[in-house]
Every structure is written in structure tokens, then in C-alpha cells.
Design an enzyme around this catalytic site. Structure first.
Site, mmCIF file in Angstrom:
data_model
loop_
_atom_site.group_PDB
_atom_site.id
_atom_site.type_symbol
_atom_site.label_atom_id
_atom_site.label_comp_id
_atom_site.label_asym_id
_atom_site.label_seq_id
_atom_site.Cartn_x
_atom_site.Cartn_y
_atom_site.Cartn_z
ATOM 1 N N GLY A 172 0.809 -1.216 0.000
ATOM 2 C CA GLY A 172 0.000 0.000 0.000
ATOM 3 C C GLY A 172 0.839 1.261 0.000
ATOM 4 C CD GLU A 192 5.524 -7.303 -3.237
ATOM 5 O OE1 GLU A 192 5.640 -6.211 -2.677
ATOM 6 O OE2 GLU A 192 5.185 -8.357 -2.636
ATOM 7 N NE ARG A 197 0.024 -7.198 -1.032
ATOM 8 C CZ ARG A 197 0.037 -6.427 0.051
ATOM 9 N NH1 ARG A 197 0.248 -5.152 -0.043
ATOM 10 N NH2 ARG A 197 -0.214 -6.940 1.221
ATOM 11 C CB ALA A 239 14.108 -7.775 -0.110
ATOM 12 C CB ALA A 262 10.916 -4.657 8.058
ATOM 13 C CB CYS A 406 0.259 19.064 -1.671
ATOM 14 S SG CYS A 406 -0.869 20.175 -0.839
HETATM 15 P P1 NAD Z 1 2.139 -3.627 2.922
HETATM 16 O O1 NAD Z 1 2.012 -4.700 3.941
HETATM 17 O O2 NAD Z 1 0.937 -3.157 2.216
HETATM 18 O O3 NAD Z 1 3.218 -4.052 1.842
HETATM 19 C C1 NAD Z 1 4.443 -4.666 2.144
HETATM 20 C C2 NAD Z 1 4.904 -5.381 0.890
HETATM 21 O O4 NAD Z 1 6.157 -5.979 1.128
HETATM 22 C C3 NAD Z 1 3.954 -6.500 0.471
HETATM 23 O O5 NAD Z 1 3.600 -6.312 -0.863
HETATM 24 C C4 NAD Z 1 4.756 -7.763 0.708
HETATM 25 O O6 NAD Z 1 4.423 -8.776 -0.210
HETATM 26 C C5 NAD Z 1 6.162 -7.262 0.511
HETATM 27 N N1 NAD Z 1 7.181 -8.058 1.198
HETATM 28 C C6 NAD Z 1 7.174 -8.544 2.459
HETATM 29 N N2 NAD Z 1 8.311 -9.180 2.736
HETATM 30 C C7 NAD Z 1 9.070 -9.122 1.615
HETATM 31 C C8 NAD Z 1 10.362 -9.567 1.290
HETATM 32 N N3 NAD Z 1 11.106 -10.217 2.182
HETATM 33 N N4 NAD Z 1 10.831 -9.311 0.050
HETATM 34 C C9 NAD Z 1 10.091 -8.650 -0.873
HETATM 35 N N5 NAD Z 1 8.851 -8.218 -0.615
HETATM 36 C C10 NAD Z 1 8.355 -8.416 0.627
HETATM 37 O O7 NAD Z 1 2.852 -2.432 3.690
HETATM 38 P P2 NAD Z 1 3.023 -0.917 3.191
HETATM 39 O O8 NAD Z 1 1.814 -0.159 3.571
HETATM 40 O O9 NAD Z 1 3.495 -0.861 1.797
HETATM 41 O O10 NAD Z 1 4.174 -0.448 4.170
HETATM 42 C C11 NAD Z 1 5.486 -0.999 4.015
HETATM 43 C C12 NAD Z 1 6.358 -0.617 5.179
HETATM 44 O O11 NAD Z 1 6.666 0.760 5.145
HETATM 45 C C13 NAD Z 1 5.710 -0.859 6.534
HETATM 46 O O12 NAD Z 1 6.678 -1.332 7.441
HETATM 47 C C14 NAD Z 1 5.234 0.480 6.942
HETATM 48 O O13 NAD Z 1 5.122 0.627 8.342
HETATM 49 C C15 NAD Z 1 6.302 1.362 6.379
HETATM 50 N N6 NAD Z 1 5.773 2.691 6.134
HETATM 51 C C16 NAD Z 1 6.605 3.664 5.814
HETATM 52 C C17 NAD Z 1 6.106 4.938 5.602
HETATM 53 C C18 NAD Z 1 6.975 6.026 5.243
HETATM 54 O O14 NAD Z 1 6.581 7.135 5.202
HETATM 55 N N7 NAD Z 1 8.164 5.736 4.914
HETATM 56 C C19 NAD Z 1 4.769 5.217 5.722
HETATM 57 C C20 NAD Z 1 3.948 4.195 6.012
HETATM 58 C C21 NAD Z 1 4.441 2.940 6.187
#
Ligand code: NAD
Length: 560
Positions: A172, A192, A197, A239, A262, A406
Site C-alpha cells: 500500500g 516484491e 502486489r 529481498a 519489516a 501535498c
Molecule cells: P504492505 O504490507 O501493504 O506491503 C508490504 C509489501 O512488502 C507487500 O507487498 C509484501 O508482499 C512485501 N514483502 C514482504 N516481505 C518481503 C520480502 N522479504 N521481500 C520482498 N517483498 C516483501 O505495507 P506498506 O503499507 O506498503 O508499508 C510498508 C512498510 O513501510 C511498513 O513497514 C510500513 O510501516 C512502512 N511505512 C513507511 C512509511 C513512510 O513514510 N516511509 C509510511 C507508512 C508505512
């Protein structure tokens, strides 16, 4: 047990609730679970691993029923996704107060949280999932776009053209990465593990191509970078397997980051050295073994990022908690590369600049076009903003209610909010607008491994700030206010707050919009000024934010 059930936000100018504050909450709760918007709506999961909008379908129905039946001066209380009471307050008070996943610190471990969840006592609300202001992948696109722009500025003469970025996770939030990189002119290789996804990002226009293999993906991306072409390519793989493979091959991307889930070793991250199906079966049958494998894989994954940094890649953590997990799994120097906030976002936060998102409750794309125009004409000299809104209009495929995000600074947010309120009052919009934000903002979060990493005064773990932020937004008349624990980086690691205010085009909403959108970012300026950041100190002085003590000075306890 999951139930196949589809919900979508009601649209149009007529409301079924007795106030637009309650109607806004009702529409945004539905919108969070719209199949176009949510990652797993049948389980009420919106995004971010297990981030839910409501505890279960029974709670969802009861929230909806309460929002419809409560009076215009009532306030609904939601405890971790379950409605627990309706109280008489007043017109200026929030229509909904939400607390999600909060646990007394000593008990705030993922294991204990899961026990409480199994007992049906709590729910993980992530940030905007349980606070009903998720707007699909666009929500994170702008922040990601701005972060990669800053990477280009700090490391590569202002652009990513001719460079390539290695990342992982197309969920997401992470799904915004490919478009954010290409928007900055670069090429992106996205690993991915779940082919569904990757296909979803392709269908939504966030990703350009899916390669047949790692070799194929590498070839396409490095060729694009060499030719200065923007291109994003996904490779289906893990990954924890692919990153170390690139290290073995001596491949050095220009930039490396990662947005796998993670933060959650059980329901988010997928361990390497097995197929996705095998991993899903292990998760179901032997959760403890799954977590052990997941943690070990995260150590390997993080170690590869450290190795790539040694080879010369620009490496940063993208807020998913990978470094913390890897450190717990034995990687002593896991924090050897910085988090994105410390590296790229803190100066913006110090100015009170942060996310500003809105959803047009009418469901009418014409309302979004009018609000886009209002923002463009309110800030004609802000080049970055002008570029972003035009880029988003062209490239962002809508999900759910028409929405935009924004980043706006202190002083700008209320200008935009009042412009929207005015458009509603003049009947130019067909219905009110819900204005809110992510919890990743200047004054609304304590998260020592992400937003508050390496604070100048050592106040990384001080969580008074997000609580004050929620209280300020409640006192200022936001339509709904939330206090969450564990978003972004996982249980035990963050406390954060959200607000949404509905611009209804009335005298009362005008006052509330102005107060909320002034005071909410003001807490960010105060938080950073108090920590001694010069930009925040200057901003506080320039805009006249009152701070009773000389900011940046912390008397030792014995002097207090
Ligand atoms: P999500 O669960 O919707 O997506 C995570 C994706 O990672 C999934 O598509 C899953 O299949 C994939 N995945 C899991 N393990 C994997 C691996 N070992 N190798 C490859 N792919 C793998 O989560 P999201 O909403 O996309 O959020 C991702 C992360 O980023 C979360 O930890 C979230 O807390 C963090 N996050 C960061 C921000 C930011 O601003 N940087 C904002 C929100 C969330």
C-alpha cells in the site's frame, strides 16, 4: 473469520448522519475499506501489514449505526476499532475520538499485543487505517516523491536522471516508490515477493513493467539509467535473497532503500529461502518458527544494505523498522545507514511543513479539480508544490473518493483549508471536504527509529508531543482525532496522533478549519524549536508562535 463483503463510501450532497462531521467520518471509514483503496478489505485491513479500519465487521456496523444516529453535538468514542460510547459534548468538539492499540509501555511488545488481539481486546490501526484518512497509495506518493527529490538534490545534482534505485516492497505504501522515482527522472528496480502486489501496481499505473527474472530486470533498469530514461521495473522475488545476490555479483545501485513490512515479523515480512506459498503455510501452521525465520532474513537483508553502502550506494531506511529488527536479530551495526526522516525530512518538519491531504466527500472528480486549482492559485510562487500538483493530476490514478495530498508549511495549511471551506460555502463544491493528514508529521509522532531518530537534544523517545498534538487538535475542534501506538515501525516503537477536520462551508467549520490547521502544525514548530533546531527557532520567531521559555534550553531536573 473473513467475510466477503464489499463497502464503498456513500457519495453526493445528501448526508445520512446528522452532522457533516459524523458524515465525513462515516464516508472516510467506508472509503478506507473500498476494494479500490484497501489492501485486504475482507479482513478490514487497509494497509501496512495488518492496519485495520475497525476491529471486526460487527464493530464496523455499530460504528456506522452510531455515526448515523448520534446528535450533531455528540461524540463517539472508538477504542481500538470498537465503538464503546456516545457522549454529549458540543458543536465545536470532535464527532469522534479514537484510541488505537495503546498499551502500557512495560507490556507493549508484539507478543503481548498479539495475545491481547487474540482475546479480541485491541486492534492494530497503523496510522491512517484506524483513523480513517487513508487515500490509497497516493497518500504516500507525495512524501516519497519529495524524499527522492531530496535524495537527488543532496547526492546527484538535483535529479535522479541517469541513476537507478534498488528497493523492495510494493504494498500500500511501498507501491508509491516506482512512480516517485520515475517522477524524479530515475530508474527503479523493485523487488516484491507477491506477484499479485506487483500486478496491482502495474494496473494502477504506479509501475511500468514486470521483468521475467532478476537478470532481465537488472538489464532493463541499468540500460534505462545509462540512457537517462525514467523507468520502473518489478522483479518478483524476496529481498532477503535478491539483495545479497546483488552484493555477491558486485552490483552497486546508486540508491538503495526498502519498504517491505519489516515492522511486523509475523504478518508483514516474508522470510527468504522459501516460496511465498511455503511462507504463508508456515505463517499459519508454525507462527513462532515463522517469526524466527523472518527475523533471520531481515538480518541478511539489512546486512546486504550495509554491504551495498560500503560499495558506494546511497542507502537509507524507509521507515519500516528493518534496522531495529535486524539489530534484534544480531546485526550490531544495523543503524549504520540513516533513516529517511533524519537524512531528508527533518528540515521540512522544523518549518512545520508536512502532509496535507483532502478527500472530496461528494465523490465528484470536478470537486477535486476545483480544490487542485484553489491550491495552485493560493501558492503561485511555490515551484515544488506547483510541480507536484500538476504531476499528481496527470499521473495519479484515483482510488476511492477523489483525493489529493501535498505538503504544506505552517501558515499555508489554513490558507488552503479556508479556501476549500469557502468553495463549499459558495456552492462551488457539491459537498464538504475532509482535510486531514498522515501521522507522519512534524508534531504528531514520537518514533525513535523513524520520525524522531537522532533528535538534536536526545528527545527521540519523548512521547508527550503526539499526546499534546492530539489534545490541541481536540481543543481546536477537529472533526475526529486519534491517538495510536505502533504505526509505521511496529508495536512498542511509536506513539502518534491524527486529525481530520471537515470543511463544511459554515461559520463553525470555518473557525474549526482555521484553528486546527494553524495549531496542528504549530505543535511541530514548537517540538522542533524546543529540541533546538535553528530552522524551527527562526520559524517560531517569524510567525510569532508563543513559547514561554527560551526554546532549546533544557534545565537539568535539579534546577526545575
Ligand atoms: P504492505 O504490507 O501493504 O506491503 C508490504 C509489501 O512488502 C507487500 O507487498 C509484501 O508482499 C512485501 N514483502 C514482504 N516481505 C518481503 C520480502 N522479504 N521481500 C520482498 N517483498 C516483501 O505495507 P506498506 O503499507 O506498503 O508499508 C510498508 C512498510 O513501510 C511498513 O513497514 C510500513 O510501516 C512502512 N511505512 C513507511 C512509511 C513512510 O513514510 N516511509 C509510511 C507508512 C508505512
Amino acid at each position: 473469520m473473513s467475510q466477503a463483503r464489499v463497502v464503498r463510501a456513500p457519495r453526493g450532497p445528501e448526508r445520512s448522519a446528522q452532522s457533516w462531521g459524523a458524515e465525513g467520518a462515516l464516508r472516510m471509514l467506508h472509503n478506507n475499506l473500498d476494494p479500490e483503496v484497501a489492501e485486504r478489505p475482507e479482513d478490514l485491513v487497509v494497509y501496512g501489514g495488518n492496519g485495520r479500519a475497525a476491529r471486526d465487521w460487527r464493530s464496523f456496523d455499530a460504528i456506522v449505526e452510531s455515526l448515523r444516529s448520534m446528535g450533531p453535538e455528540d461524540t463517539l468514542l472508538v477504542q481500538s476499532g470498537k465503538p464503546v460510547g456516545v457522549l454529549r459534548t458540543h458543536d465545536m468538539a470532535p464527532r469522534v475520538l479514537i484510541a488505537n492499540a495503546n498499551i502500557v509501555p512495560k507490556w507493549a511488545t508484539p507478543e503481548h499485543f498479539r495475545e491481547l488481539e487474540d482475546l479480541g481486546l485491541t486492534m492494530y490501526g497503523q496510522m491512517t487505517a484506524g483513523s480513517w484518512i487513508y487515500i490509497g497509495t497516493q497518500g504516500i506518493l507525495q512524501g516519497t516523491y519529495a524524499t527522492f527529490a531530496e535524495v537527488g538534490k543532496q547526492h546527484f545534482d538535483g535529479t535522479l536522471a541517469g541513476r537507478w534505485v534498488l528497493t523492495a516492497g510494493l504494498g500500500g505504501m511501498g507501491g508509491a516508490q516506482p512512480l516517485a522515482v520515475t517522477g524524479n527522472g530515475g530508474a527503479a528496480l523493485c523487488i516484491e515477493v507477491d506477484p499479485w502486489r506487483a500486478r496491482r501496481r502495474l494496473e494502477h499505473g504506479y509501475l511500468d513493467e514486470i521483468a521475467d527474472s532478476l537478470d532481465d530486470g537488472l538489464d532493463r533498469v541499468t540500460r534505462a539509467a545509462a540512457e537517462g530514461r525514467a523507468l520502473s521495473v518489478a522483479v518478483v522475488g524476496n529481498a532477503a535473497d535478491v539483495f545479497p545476490e546483488l552484493v555477491r555479483r558486485g552490483v552497486t545501485p546508486d540508491v538503495v532503500t526498502d519498504q517491505t513490512s519489516a515492522h511486523d515479523a509475523l504478518n508483514g515480512y516474508v522470510p527468504g529461502a522459501m516460496t511465498l506459498d511455503e511462507a504463508l503455510e508456515l505463517r499459519r501452521a508454525k507462527p513462532k518458527e515463522y517469526v524466527d525465520r523472518s527475523m533471520a532474513s531481515m538480518a541478511v537483508h539489512c546486512q546486504a544494505m550495509l554491504d551495498l553502502q560500503r560499495f558506494g550506494s546511497v542507502v537509507f531506511d524507509y521507515g519500516n523498522g528493518l534496522r531495529g529488527q535486524a539489530r534484534d536479530a544480531g546485526v550490531a551495526d544495523a543503524f549504520g545507514y540513516p533513516g529517511f526522516v533524519l537524512a531528508y525530512v527533518r528540515p521540512l518538519f522544523s518549518r512545520g511543513s508536512g502532509p496535507f491531504r483532502w478527500a472530496c466527500l461528494s465523490g465528484d472528480p470536478a470537486d477535486l479539480a476545483a480544490t487542485d486549482e484553489a491550491v495552485l492559485s493560493a501558492f503561485p510562487d511555490d515551484d515544488g508544490l506547483q510541480r507536484w500538483v500538476r504531476f499528481a493530476r496527470e499521473h495519479v490514478k484515483g482510488q476511492g473518493l477523489p483525493a489529493r495530498i501535498c505538503w504544506l508549511g505552517y501558515g499555508q495549511r489554513q490558507v488552503a483549508g479556508l479556501a476549500f471551506d469557502d468553495l463549499v460555502a459558495r456552492g462551488i463544491l457539491r459537498a464538504p471536504v475532509a482535510i486531514g493528514r498522515d501521522h507522519l508529521d512534524a508534531g504528531s509522532v514520537a518514533s525513535p527509529e523513524r520520525e524522531t531518530e537522532g533528535m538534536r537534544d536526545g528527545s527521540d523517545a519523548i512521547a508527550d508531543w503526539p499526546l499534546l498534538n492530539a489534545l490541541v487538535n481536540t481543543a481546536s475542534g477537529a472533526s475526529w482525532v486519534s491517538i495510536h501506538h505502533g504505526g509505521g515501525v511496529g508495536i512498542g516503537k511509536s506513539i502518534h496522533a491524527g486529525q481530520v477536520v471537515v470543511a463544511e462551508g459554515t461559520a463553525s467549520s470555518r473557525r474549526r478549519v482555521e484553528l486546527v490547521l494553524t495549531n496542528d502544525p504549530a505543535t511541530g514548530v514548537i517540538r522542533h524549536a524546543d529540541a533546538g533546531y535553528d530552522i524551527a527557532l527562526d520559524t517560531a520567531r517569524d510567525v510569532g508562535v508563543t513559547m514561554p521559555l527560551e526554546p532549546g534550553t533544557h534545565p537539568p531536573a535539579w534546577q526545575a
